[in-house]
Write a protein that holds these residues in place. Structure first.
Motif, PDB file in Angstrom:
ATOM      1  N   ILE A   1      17.265   0.387   2.803  1.00 27.65           N
ATOM      2  CA  ILE A   1      17.559  -1.127   2.139  1.00 27.65           C
ATOM      3  C   ILE A   1      16.633  -1.243   0.987  1.00 27.65           C
ATOM      4  O   ILE A   1      17.130  -1.532  -0.295  1.00 27.65           O
ATOM      5  CB  ILE A   1      17.343  -2.336   3.120  1.00 27.65           C
ATOM      6  N   SER A   2      15.151  -0.739   1.133  1.00 27.01           N
ATOM      7  CA  SER A   2      14.408  -1.027   0.036  1.00 27.01           C
ATOM      8  C   SER A   2      13.122  -0.034   0.303  1.00 27.01           C
ATOM      9  O   SER A   2      12.831   0.185   1.461  1.00 27.01           O
ATOM     10  CB  SER A   2      13.926  -2.263  -0.104  1.00 27.01           C
ATOM     11  N   ARG A   3      12.484   0.274  -0.805  1.00 26.62           N
ATOM     12  CA  ARG A   3      11.350   1.118  -0.596  1.00 26.62           C
ATOM     13  C   ARG A   3      10.411   0.897  -1.923  1.00 26.62           C
ATOM     14  O   ARG A   3      11.186   1.008  -3.138  1.00 26.62           O
ATOM     15  CB  ARG A   3      11.879   2.629  -0.501  1.00 26.62           C
ATOM     16  N   SER A   4       9.165   0.646  -1.635  1.00 23.08           N
ATOM     17  CA  SER A   4       8.298   0.248  -2.833  1.00 23.08           C
ATOM     18  C   SER A   4       6.902   1.218  -2.452  1.00 23.08           C
ATOM     19  O   SER A   4       6.609   0.781  -1.440  1.00 23.08           O
ATOM     20  CB  SER A   4       8.255  -1.221  -3.244  1.00 23.08           C
ATOM     21  N   LEU A   5       6.217   1.519  -3.715  1.00 22.46           N
ATOM     22  CA  LEU A   5       4.836   1.548  -3.574  1.00 22.46           C
ATOM     23  C   LEU A   5       3.998   0.562  -4.517  1.00 22.46           C
ATOM     24  O   LEU A   5       4.358   0.279  -5.480  1.00 22.46           O
ATOM     25  CB  LEU A   5       4.643   3.150  -4.397  1.00 22.46           C
ATOM     26  N   ARG A   6       3.109   0.026  -3.448  1.00 25.01           N
ATOM     27  CA  ARG A   6       2.460  -1.121  -4.221  1.00 25.01           C
ATOM     28  C   ARG A   6       1.017  -1.301  -3.423  1.00 25.01           C
ATOM     29  O   ARG A   6       0.844  -0.728  -2.533  1.00 25.01           O
ATOM     30  CB  ARG A   6       3.434  -2.415  -3.702  1.00 25.01           C
ATOM     31  N   LYS A   7       0.453  -2.304  -3.984  1.00 23.72           N
ATOM     32  CA  LYS A   7      -0.896  -2.775  -3.715  1.00 23.72           C
ATOM     33  C   LYS A   7      -0.590  -3.537  -2.284  1.00 23.72           C
ATOM     34  O   LYS A   7       0.108  -4.307  -2.322  1.00 23.72           O
ATOM     35  CB  LYS A   7      -1.624  -3.685  -4.511  1.00 23.72           C
ATOM     36  N   ALA A   8      -1.320  -3.263  -1.234  1.00 21.26           N
ATOM     37  CA  ALA A   8      -1.272  -4.068  -0.146  1.00 21.26           C
ATOM     38  C   ALA A   8      -2.061  -5.462  -0.157  1.00 21.26           C
ATOM     39  O   ALA A   8      -2.909  -5.634  -0.818  1.00 21.26           O
ATOM     40  CB  ALA A   8      -2.000  -3.193   0.910  1.00 21.26           C
ATOM     41  N   SER A   9      -1.090  -6.337   0.617  1.00 19.43           N
ATOM     42  CA  SER A   9      -1.654  -7.630   0.207  1.00 19.43           C
ATOM     43  C   SER A   9      -2.681  -7.675   1.420  1.00 19.43           C
ATOM     44  O   SER A   9      -3.197  -6.914   2.286  1.00 19.43           O
ATOM     45  CB  SER A   9      -0.234  -8.685   1.194  1.00 19.43           C
ATOM     46  N   GLU A  10      -3.211  -9.074   1.452  1.00 23.07           N
ATOM     47  CA  GLU A  10      -4.395  -9.290   2.377  1.00 23.07           C
ATOM     48  C   GLU A  10      -4.067  -9.043   3.717  1.00 23.07           C
ATOM     49  O   GLU A  10      -5.090  -8.562   4.487  1.00 23.07           O
ATOM     50  CB  GLU A  10      -5.049 -10.685   2.244  1.00 23.07           C
ATOM     51  N   ASN A  11      -2.927  -9.636   4.315  1.00 22.28           N
ATOM     52  CA  ASN A  11      -2.572  -9.627   5.628  1.00 22.28           C
ATOM     53  C   ASN A  11      -2.465  -7.915   6.005  1.00 22.28           C
ATOM     54  O   ASN A  11      -2.556  -7.492   7.032  1.00 22.28           O
ATOM     55  CB  ASN A  11      -1.311 -10.258   5.936  1.00 22.28           C
ATOM     56  N   GLU A  12      -1.681  -7.017   5.036  1.00 23.14           N
ATOM     57  CA  GLU A  12      -1.606  -5.922   5.277  1.00 23.14           C
ATOM     58  C   GLU A  12      -2.638  -4.892   5.335  1.00 23.14           C
ATOM     59  O   GLU A  12      -2.804  -4.019   6.167  1.00 23.14           O
ATOM     60  CB  GLU A  12      -0.473  -5.404   4.115  1.00 23.14           C
TER      61      GLU A  12
ATOM     62  N   TYR B   1      -5.376   4.102  10.485  1.00 22.65           N
ATOM     63  CA  TYR B   1      -3.981   3.732  10.952  1.00 22.65           C
ATOM     64  C   TYR B   1      -3.083   4.468  10.027  1.00 22.65           C
ATOM     65  O   TYR B   1      -3.192   4.425   8.656  1.00 22.65           O
ATOM     66  CB  TYR B   1      -3.956   2.176  10.784  1.00 22.65           C
ATOM     67  N   ILE B   2      -2.154   5.092  10.394  1.00 21.57           N
ATOM     68  CA  ILE B   2      -1.160   5.702   9.496  1.00 21.57           C
ATOM     69  C   ILE B   2       0.082   4.707   9.144  1.00 21.57           C
ATOM     70  O   ILE B   2       0.270   4.730   8.136  1.00 21.57           O
ATOM     71  CB  ILE B   2      -0.604   6.866  10.530  1.00 21.57           C
ATOM     72  N   THR B   3       0.474   4.156  10.192  1.00 20.69           N
ATOM     73  CA  THR B   3       1.629   3.334   9.836  1.00 20.69           C
ATOM     74  C   THR B   3       1.579   1.921  10.703  1.00 20.69           C
ATOM     75  O   THR B   3       1.323   1.934  11.772  1.00 20.69           O
ATOM     76  CB  THR B   3       2.803   4.027   9.911  1.00 20.69           C
ATOM     77  N   ARG B   4       2.288   0.965  10.319  1.00 20.63           N
ATOM     78  CA  ARG B   4       2.572  -0.034  11.128  1.00 20.63           C
ATOM     79  C   ARG B   4       4.141  -0.583  10.806  1.00 20.63           C
ATOM     80  O   ARG B   4       4.638  -0.592   9.794  1.00 20.63           O
ATOM     81  CB  ARG B   4       1.761  -1.288  10.507  1.00 20.63           C
ATOM     82  N   VAL B   5       4.845  -0.599  11.980  1.00 23.50           N
ATOM     83  CA  VAL B   5       6.175  -0.756  11.911  1.00 23.50           C
ATOM     84  C   VAL B   5       6.844  -1.918  12.806  1.00 23.50           C
ATOM     85  O   VAL B   5       5.946  -2.290  13.806  1.00 23.50           O
ATOM     86  CB  VAL B   5       6.898   0.224  12.504  1.00 23.50           C
TER      87      VAL B   5
END
Length: 247
Positions: free
Chosen positions: A110-121, A223-227
């Motif tokens: 559906i979507s893929r983006s490379l971006r700066k992580a938010s505070e919660n992320e 941490y590698i990933t969160r899903v």
């Protein structure tokens, strides 16, 4: 020191405490340091890595929290005997889940983006203030019907190869398993009601019962990933096998 623990240079972009965790974790998981082996004392590690005792203490605390070592007052830190456990959940390929039901599997990015992580992320993945993530939304289908809506974050620093992967043809879960080993995983299982976005993707009525699995995986102290995997309530079940405790 009575045992060398990697090199003090060549950090590969990781923080110093993550390097210490990765070095010790690698020795333990490879079996080089068996259960009962004494980890070098904090002062030895401080001298070897040319760092503060606080940095070493942070690394050892993380290893103890992960259940890899035991810290004994005045005696030092020791490798723990692994616990025998039966996992309620395995990290399985969603394609395998679907085909095991005798249904045709489908995948749609559906979507893929490379971006700066938010505070919660950043908080969720324990990232630095300027960290970047790959954010992915995709849909898995079974027999032509929505089966699972996936929302995933990938730590770019931990998996730099993700920058060049489009995920248009390959789902991120099996791709990550092929690219990066993992040493620990955390599952959370929630019963949720579908909001507008999830109802639209899963083609269910708003407010419908859904099951959500939230998972984080770790390797080398990072941490590698969160899903988040959201399933329609009637499309998924959890099964755990167990036996009576011997008394």
């Amino acid at each position: 020191m009575d045992a060398e623990i990697g090199q003090a240079d060549g950090d590969g972009g990781r923080s110093l405490h993550q390097r210490i965790v990765a070095d010790i974790e690698g020795r333990i998981l490879s079996g080089e340091w068996p259960p009962g082996h004494r980890i070098p004392f904090e002062m030895e590690l401080t001298e070897h890595y040319r760092c503060s005792r606080m940095t070493v203490n942070k690394a050892l605390s993380q290893l103890a929290k992960a259940g890899l070592i035991e810290r004994r007052k005045k005696s030092g830190s020791f490798v723990l005997q692994p616990h025998v456990q039966s996992a309620v959940l395995e990290i399985r390929d969603i394609r395998e889940e679907v085909t095991s039901l005798g249904l045709d599997y489908g995948y749609h990015l559906i979507s893929r983006s490379l971006r700066k992580a938010s505070e919660n992320e950043r908080s969720s993945l324990e990232l630095a203030a300027d960290a970047r993530v790959i954010a992915i939304q995709c849909l898995h289908s079974a027999g032509g019907k929505p089966f699972c809506f996936e929302e995933r974050l990938i730590n770019v620093e931990a998996v730099p190869e993700s920058r060049d992967e489009t995920f248009e043809e390959t789902a991120p879960g099996p791709w990550l398993i092929r690219q990066v080993p993992w040493s620990a995983a955390e599952h959370r299982i929630l019963a949720v009601s579908a909001d507008d976005r999830h109802a639209r993707q899963l083609e269910v009525a708003k407010g419908s019962a859904c099951l959500r699995v939230i998972r984080r995986t770790v390797f080398a102290g990072a941490y590698i990933t969160r899903v988040e995997l959201t399933y329609p309530g009637n499309a998924f079940e959890l099964v755990a096998s167990f036996a009576p405790t011997q008394v």
